[in-house]
Scaffold this motif. Structure first.
Motif, PDB file in Angstrom:
ATOM      1  N   GLY A   1       0.814  -1.213   0.084  1.00 35.24           N
ATOM      2  CA  GLY A   1       0.089  -0.145  -0.032  1.00 35.24           C
ATOM      3  C   GLY A   1       0.610   1.390   0.059  1.00 35.24           C
ATOM      4  N   GLY A   2       0.329   2.336   0.810  1.00 36.78           N
ATOM      5  CA  GLY A   2       0.809   3.680   0.770  1.00 36.78           C
ATOM      6  C   GLY A   2       2.235   3.659   0.876  1.00 36.78           C
TER       7      GLY A   2
ATOM      8  N   ARG B   1       4.327   2.839  -1.814  1.00 36.48           N
ATOM      9  CA  ARG B   1       4.250   4.040  -3.053  1.00 36.48           C
ATOM     10  C   ARG B   1       5.257   4.895  -2.519  1.00 36.48           C
ATOM     11  NH1 ARG B   1      -0.807   6.268  -1.278  1.00 36.48           N
ATOM     12  NH2 ARG B   1       0.409   7.320   0.331  1.00 36.48           N
TER      13      ARG B   1
ATOM     14  N   ASP C   1       2.193  -1.050   6.707  1.00 36.75           N
ATOM     15  CA  ASP C   1       0.943  -1.789   6.507  1.00 36.75           C
ATOM     16  C   ASP C   1       1.522  -3.056   5.837  1.00 36.75           C
ATOM     17  OD1 ASP C   1      -1.370  -0.563   7.121  1.00 36.75           O
ATOM     18  OD2 ASP C   1      -1.147   0.525   5.468  1.00 36.75           O
TER      19      ASP C   1
ATOM     20  N   ARG D   1      -7.914  -6.043  -4.894  1.00 33.39           N
ATOM     21  CA  ARG D   1      -9.324  -5.283  -4.358  1.00 33.39           C
ATOM     22  C   ARG D   1      -8.954  -3.982  -4.005  1.00 33.39           C
ATOM     23  NH1 ARG D   1      -8.672  -3.841   0.731  1.00 33.39           N
ATOM     24  NH2 ARG D   1      -6.684  -4.727   1.933  1.00 33.39           N
ATOM     25  N   ARG D   2      -7.622  -3.356  -4.416  1.00 31.12           N
ATOM     26  CA  ARG D   2      -7.170  -2.082  -3.924  1.00 31.12           C
ATOM     27  C   ARG D   2      -7.619  -1.037  -4.862  1.00 31.12           C
ATOM     28  NH1 ARG D   2      -3.669  -2.076   0.532  1.00 31.12           N
ATOM     29  NH2 ARG D   2      -3.518  -4.316   1.114  1.00 31.12           N
ATOM     30  N   ASP D   3      -7.290   0.255  -4.317  1.00 30.63           N
ATOM     31  CA  ASP D   3      -8.064   1.224  -5.143  1.00 30.63           C
ATOM     32  C   ASP D   3      -7.182   1.834  -6.366  1.00 30.63           C
ATOM     33  OD1 ASP D   3      -5.923   2.312  -3.593  1.00 30.63           O
ATOM     34  OD2 ASP D   3      -6.914   3.844  -2.657  1.00 30.63           O
TER      35      ASP D   3
ATOM     36  N   ASN E   1      -1.012   2.422  -5.508  1.00 30.03           N
ATOM     37  CA  ASN E   1      -1.334   1.766  -3.989  1.00 30.03           C
ATOM     38  C   ASN E   1      -1.535   0.340  -4.082  1.00 30.03           C
ATOM     39  OD1 ASN E   1      -1.543   4.340  -3.077  1.00 30.03           O
ATOM     40  ND2 ASN E   1      -3.516   4.327  -2.867  1.00 30.03           N
TER      41      ASN E   1
ATOM     42  N   ASP F   1     -17.073   1.030  -4.876  1.00 27.96           N
ATOM     43  CA  ASP F   1     -16.775   2.074  -3.755  1.00 27.96           C
ATOM     44  C   ASP F   1     -16.490   3.276  -4.386  1.00 27.96           C
ATOM     45  OD1 ASP F   1     -15.924   3.123  -1.472  1.00 27.96           O
ATOM     46  OD2 ASP F   1     -14.004   1.769  -1.297  1.00 27.96           O
TER      47      ASP F   1
ATOM     48  N   THR G   1     -16.462   5.986  -2.878  1.00 30.23           N
ATOM     49  CA  THR G   1     -15.294   6.918  -1.950  1.00 30.23           C
ATOM     50  C   THR G   1     -14.172   6.597  -2.838  1.00 30.23           C
ATOM     51  OG1 THR G   1     -14.436   4.897  -0.570  1.00 30.23           O
ATOM     52  CG2 THR G   1     -16.379   5.883   0.376  1.00 30.23           C
ATOM     53  N   ARG G   2     -13.894   5.884  -3.337  1.00 26.83           N
ATOM     54  CA  ARG G   2     -12.245   5.900  -4.153  1.00 26.83           C
ATOM     55  C   ARG G   2     -12.423   7.268  -5.154  1.00 26.83           C
ATOM     56  NH1 ARG G   2     -12.959  -0.375  -5.886  1.00 26.83           N
ATOM     57  NH2 ARG G   2     -12.285  -1.112  -3.710  1.00 26.83           N
TER      58      ARG G   2
ATOM     59  N   ARG H   1     -10.687   9.483  -2.830  1.00 24.14           N
ATOM     60  CA  ARG H   1      -9.455   9.052  -2.702  1.00 24.14           C
ATOM     61  C   ARG H   1      -8.682   9.627  -3.918  1.00 24.14           C
ATOM     62  NH1 ARG H   1      -8.193   5.624   1.325  1.00 24.14           N
ATOM     63  NH2 ARG H   1      -6.454   4.754   0.204  1.00 24.14           N
TER      64      ARG H   1
ATOM     65  N   ARG I   1      -7.783  13.139  -3.517  1.00 26.96           N
ATOM     66  CA  ARG I   1      -6.636  13.092  -2.491  1.00 26.96           C
ATOM     67  C   ARG I   1      -4.999  12.855  -2.984  1.00 26.96           C
ATOM     68  NH1 ARG I   1      -5.522   9.603   2.438  1.00 26.96           N
ATOM     69  NH2 ARG I   1      -7.477   8.399   1.952  1.00 26.96           N
ATOM     70  N   PHE I   2      -4.616  11.715  -3.730  1.00 30.50           N
ATOM     71  CA  PHE I   2      -3.694  11.557  -4.348  1.00 30.50           C
ATOM     72  C   PHE I   2      -3.152  12.090  -5.434  1.00 30.50           C
ATOM     73  CE2 PHE I   2      -5.201   7.308  -2.228  1.00 30.50           C
ATOM     74  CZ  PHE I   2      -4.056   7.476  -1.086  1.00 30.50           C
TER      75      PHE I   2
ATOM     76  N   ARG J   1      -2.271  15.537  -4.037  1.00 27.36           N
ATOM     77  CA  ARG J   1      -1.017  15.703  -2.940  1.00 27.36           C
ATOM     78  C   ARG J   1       0.223  15.369  -3.985  1.00 27.36           C
ATOM     79  NH1 ARG J   1      -0.427  10.549   1.062  1.00 27.36           N
ATOM     80  NH2 ARG J   1      -2.247  11.259   1.800  1.00 27.36           N
TER      81      ARG J   1
HETATM   82  P1  ATP Z   1      -1.947   7.816   3.355  1.00 26.92           P
HETATM   83  O1  ATP Z   1      -0.789   8.476   2.972  1.00 26.92           O
HETATM   84  O2  ATP Z   1      -2.954   9.043   3.118  1.00 26.92           O
HETATM   85  O3  ATP Z   1      -2.339   7.320   4.539  1.00 26.92           O
HETATM   86  P2  ATP Z   1      -2.519   5.358   2.070  1.00 26.92           P
HETATM   87  O4  ATP Z   1      -2.420   4.835   0.523  1.00 26.92           O
HETATM   88  O5  ATP Z   1      -1.649   4.871   3.140  1.00 26.92           O
HETATM   89  O6  ATP Z   1      -2.266   7.004   1.994  1.00 26.92           O
HETATM   90  P3  ATP Z   1      -4.914   4.626   3.430  1.00 26.92           P
HETATM   91  O7  ATP Z   1      -6.201   5.407   3.500  1.00 26.92           O
HETATM   92  O8  ATP Z   1      -4.012   4.607   4.720  1.00 26.92           O
HETATM   93  O9  ATP Z   1      -3.877   5.170   2.258  1.00 26.92           O
HETATM   94  O10 ATP Z   1      -5.250   3.112   3.179  1.00 26.92           O
HETATM   95  C1  ATP Z   1      -4.136   2.214   2.760  1.00 26.92           C
HETATM   96  C2  ATP Z   1      -3.957   1.424   1.838  1.00 26.92           C
HETATM   97  O11 ATP Z   1      -5.577   0.729   1.607  1.00 26.92           O
HETATM   98  C3  ATP Z   1      -4.001   2.007   0.561  1.00 26.92           C
HETATM   99  O12 ATP Z   1      -2.869   2.351  -0.018  1.00 26.92           O
HETATM  100  C4  ATP Z   1      -4.885   0.927  -0.339  1.00 26.92           C
HETATM  101  O13 ATP Z   1      -4.175   0.208  -1.095  1.00 26.92           O
HETATM  102  C5  ATP Z   1      -6.080   0.726   0.391  1.00 26.92           C
HETATM  103  N1  ATP Z   1      -7.259   1.178   0.438  1.00 26.92           N
HETATM  104  C6  ATP Z   1      -7.714   2.011   1.352  1.00 26.92           C
HETATM  105  N2  ATP Z   1      -9.127   2.456   0.965  1.00 26.92           N
HETATM  106  C7  ATP Z   1      -9.482   1.797   0.049  1.00 26.92           C
HETATM  107  C8  ATP Z   1     -10.719   1.827  -0.761  1.00 26.92           C
HETATM  108  N3  ATP Z   1     -11.523   2.586  -0.393  1.00 26.92           N
HETATM  109  N4  ATP Z   1     -10.502   0.814  -1.676  1.00 26.92           N
HETATM  110  C9  ATP Z   1      -9.543   0.085  -2.244  1.00 26.92           C
HETATM  111  N5  ATP Z   1      -8.320   0.064  -1.285  1.00 26.92           N
HETATM  112  C10 ATP Z   1      -8.385   0.866  -0.469  1.00 26.92           C
END
Ligand code: ATP
Ligand code: MG
Length: 432
Positions: free
Chosen positions: A38-39, A42, A54, A125-127, A131, A171, A173-174, A177, A180-181, A184
């Motif tokens: 995840g984040g 990245r 994570d 399953r991720r966004d 990520n 979803d 809400t993506r 998101r 947001r990215f 940023r």
């Molecule tokens: P940040 O630096 O803002 O914390 P992040 O990428 O870590 O960014 P988080 O919201 O902490 O974002 O979520 C962690 C991970 O979980 C993301 O990188 C993504 O892979 C996954 N994730 C979070 N929300 C979703 C979603 N709504 N749908 C799919 N994957 C998600």
């Protein structure tokens, strides 16, 4: 799989490095495979700091979390229902462990059904592609980057791209998101993604999101470094009106956000003042151009009810009323300043400042925090009793009047002068 060792073991604060060193042998012993995901992956690739580790586990994350916690002697909080656990390390750093899972969406915008799965399914399953990368932490290929969706390429190209065409429908809400990215990192949301988001808006899918989820996403955006750019992107994608159709991201909102940012920094700089919460300040700044009825509707859409809803309305109204008074020509009596500010949260005060002429507003606020609010009579209820007064609402009235007279320097401080004031007020009141 790209052979691509990342410097993840060398960088970052010591407690996190220790956790990363301890994990692989523990996972080996338990016969599990673990990945950094995840984040944080990245941000490693971008060379940015990220202190949230994570970890995805192919196997029982809870078991591994307990083993890790006992090896590091730290606390562990388990969430058995989600198959996740989090460790809090020295210095407040956090490590989240989760069992790899697969998700399926029973319908648009519904919460997903979850089952244990492989890393590949967990990434699937991720966004966004950026990520959905992982670093192998143990076993064959340790240290390598796993990037099934071209996340690295999209990082280089500066693109926010969902993994598949149903992503925003599953979803919505993506969409928030994505903004947001994109803001940023200064990235583009791909044209295909923008199209998918507009379609999801057109199909009314955002209306199916709960107020709490919508509010949480909005707050995350407003906590970003450039909240106005986030709001403007929301507006361009048609997302702002999913909160309320009258919300705008024009130049007056831009100006107000800039002022709110300065107010926030000023509050944080001045030691004597409380630090307002950025998200709630900007949320009010976003909503404060709405009429009272619209504000109520927007608050409800964001899941506010009862006291939280009346709190929002009261704060916005109070901030506007205070700003009006602070902006007027001439000087404000200290007692009036006190009455305007005493019940306002730090966020509402910061909004009032953002809505006022800056220098004058700062002077008044400084006056309030460093002087006016500390002024209190030395005369008390006991003294009033001593004057033979029946205890009741009159006590409060007299002491408030006295306090205000002290603030406005109409009475000198000290018992003698204060008691004289009280007697004089009493005489007037009994005559009337
Ligand atoms: P940040 O630096 O803002 O914390 P992040 O990428 O870590 O960014 P988080 O919201 O902490 O974002 O979520 C962690 C991970 O979980 C993301 O990188 C993504 O892979 C996954 N994730 C979070 N929300 C979703 C979603 N709504 N749908 C799919 N994957 C998600
Ligand atoms: Mg995160």
């Amino acid at each position: 799989m790209a052979k691509n060792p990342l410097p993840f073991r060398q960088k970052g604060p010591l407690p996190l490095r220790e956790a990363l060193r301890a994990l692989p042998p523990l996972a080996e012993r338990l016969g599990m495979r673990v990945y950094l995901v995840g984040g944080v992956v990245r941000d490693l690739l971008l060379g940015l700091p990220n202190f949230d580790l994570d970890i995805v586990v192919e196997g029982d994350a809870m078991r591994l979390a307990r083993a890790l916690a006992s090896s590091l002697s730290c606390g562990v909080l388990a969430h058995p229902r989600f198959g996740t656990a989090s460790l809090t390390l020295e210095g407040g750093y956090k490590v989240d462990l989760a069992t790899a899972r697969t998700e399926s969406y029973p319908g648009p915008a519904a919460l997903p059904r979850v089952a244990p799965g492989t890393l590949a399914q967990d990434l699937g399953r991720r966004d966004f592609t950026i990520n959905a990368m992982a670093v192998v932490l143990n076993g064959p290929g340790a240290g390598e980057l796993i990037d099934p969706f071209g996340g690295r390429r999209d990082l280089r190209a500066g693109r926010v791209r969902a993994l598949h065409s149903r992503s925003y429908r599953d979803d919505p809400t993506r969409a928030f998101r994505a903004v947001r990215f994109a803001v940023r990192f200064g990235y583009k949301i791909t044209p295909a993604d923008r199209e998918m988001i507009r379609k999801a808006v057109g199909r009314g899918l955002f209306g199916r999101l709960s107020g709490a989820r919508l509010a949480a996403e909005l707050d995350l955006l407003l906590k970003e470094e450039k909240p106005f750019l986030c709001v403007r992107r929301l507006a361009r994608l048609g997302l702002l009106r999913t909160i309320h159709p009258s919300l705008r991201a024009g130049s007056s909102v831009e100006e107000l956000f800039a002022r709110a940012g300065r107010a926030l920094r000023w509050f944080s700089r001045e030691g004597r003042l409380p630090t307002p919460d950025a998200a709630s300040l900007y949320r009010m700044a976003l909503l404060c151009g709405l009429s009272p009825e619209e504000l109520e509707a927007a608050g409800e859409r964001l899941g506010l009810m009862g006291r939280a809803l009346s709190g929002l309305k009261g704060s916005v109204q109070g901030a506007r009323r205070a700003a009006e008074a602070l902006s007027r020509r001439g000087t404000l009596r200290p007692s009036r300043l006190y009455r305007l500010l005493e019940n306002l949260s730090p966020e509402a005060q910061a909004l009032a400042l953002a809505l006022s002429p800056e220098r004058k507003g700062r002077r008044y606020l400084m006056d309030y925090w460093s002087k006016v609010r500390d002024i209190a009579p030395s005369v008390t209820g006991d003294d009033l009793l001593g004057l033979g007064l029946e205890p009741g609402p009159l006590y409060r009235k007299l002491l408030t009047e006295l306090r205000e007279a002290l603030m406005d320097e109409e009475v000198k401080r000290g018992r003698r002068e204060e008691l004289r004031f009280i007697r004089m007020r009493l005489k007037k009141l009994t005559k009337a």
